[in-house]
Design a protein around this motif. Sequence first.
Motif, PDB file in Angstrom:
ATOM      1  N   GLU A 121       0.622  -1.182  -0.035  1.00  0.00           N
ATOM      2  CA  GLU A 121       0.105   0.069  -0.054  1.00  0.00           C
ATOM      3  C   GLU A 121       0.711   1.318  -0.072  1.00  0.00           C
ATOM      4  N   VAL A 122       1.943   1.254   0.759  1.00  0.00           N
ATOM      5  CA  VAL A 122       2.902   2.655   0.895  1.00  0.00           C
ATOM      6  C   VAL A 122       3.496   2.519  -0.696  1.00  0.00           C
ATOM      7  N   ALA A 123       3.913   1.525  -0.962  1.00  0.00           N
ATOM      8  CA  ALA A 123       4.722   1.612  -2.122  1.00  0.00           C
ATOM      9  C   ALA A 123       3.909   2.192  -3.547  1.00  0.00           C
ATOM     10  N   ALA A 124       2.442   1.697  -3.495  1.00  0.00           N
ATOM     11  CA  ALA A 124       1.724   2.076  -4.551  1.00  0.00           C
ATOM     12  C   ALA A 124       1.228   3.550  -4.229  1.00  0.00           C
ATOM     13  N   ASP A 125       1.158   4.006  -3.196  1.00  0.00           N
ATOM     14  CA  ASP A 125       0.644   5.523  -2.716  1.00  0.00           C
ATOM     15  C   ASP A 125       1.945   6.674  -3.271  1.00  0.00           C
TER      16      ASP A 125
END
Length: 402
Positions: A28-32
């Motif tokens: 989720e952090v990587a995608a954000d």
Amino acid sequence: MPLALLALAIGAFGIGTTEFVIMGLLPEVAADFGVSIPTAGFLVTGYALGVMFGAPLMTVLGTKISRKRMLMLLMGLFIAGNLLSALAPAFGVMLAGRVIASLAHGAFFGIGSVVAADLVAPDRKAGAIAMMFTGLTVANVVGVPLGTLVGQSVGWRVTFGIVAALGVVGLAGIAKLVPDLPKPEGVHLRHELAAFKNAQVLLAMAMTVLGFGGVFAAITYIAPMMTHVAGFADGSVTWLLVLFGLGMVGGNLIGGRYADRALMPMLYVSLGALAVVLALFTLTAHNKVLAAVTIALIGALGFATVPPLQKRVLDQAHGAPTLASAVNIGAFNLGNALSAWLGGLVIAGGLGYTAPNWVGAILAAAALVLAVLSAALERRESAPSAVVAGAVPAERQSAVHN
């Protein structure tokens, strides 16, 4: 146990949650932020490095103030770091937030261990240390799974906001419940540094690196091991880690209880059993039920070493234990990093996903050897004084007879 230990445990719960919850939120952090998963992995590496270097740095900076005030400042740093992570507009800012939060980790547990031990009678010190570390172990059972669920459901920023709020609760508890114990008279930085000249302190830290490193050699690669070897579904890894966390809680409490009665025998049993169980994991990993039981045992035996090892450092660095205690927390993280690297090497070498278990078994066995060596060295050092003490009555008896 004093109520002040609850405040320390709450702080430990928040710190344990923020350390491990990021592992479940990396996608989720990587995608954000629009970065790759390996790049997002720097949020884990950066935190571990921050703990290693921050433990001695923050402890040295805090030598001029009371331990209670330093604990409060560390919780303030923890809150600031997690708030920065929650509000970060860019990946670099979040990485900075993770590093800031990590600077509080080692010093908090190091100074907190000293404070916890000072709050109770001498024969309950390890139990008090274990009570504080219960917050860290419970974080793996409750905080990390819930934090991951919240992050995946309503956003990872909410998770870090909640962790920051936990820090506020811990800060308030420390301010209200932890007594402002006076600093020992005449203890300065040079006295703290002198503890590292003690071979027993260095041996205890080496046991910490190797012993808990044995645990992380296996647990770091638990996901591919359980899905590719044991045949679990991907979604099962979460509850397997909960089993590991439950084992940690039980092992921590048992280790604290029995370390106050027989510290070195407790280390012999826990490290020896850990080496055996990790070796057996290469076999039990092929069966779902046996694998689940083994994971819980690894958590229990691994964390049963934590209170006795931390108390061993405090005992051997007597008079100026604060810096040594904090550095020993960094030693846990050094062991984690070393064992994860070694486990990756054997997998990359084509030895299979269960090969890290052999690495862990060897590391734990090496820690056991150091424990036996440490005890033998201690007996040898105390032998001359015992001989001298026994010679005095004999001399007096001879004089009276003459």
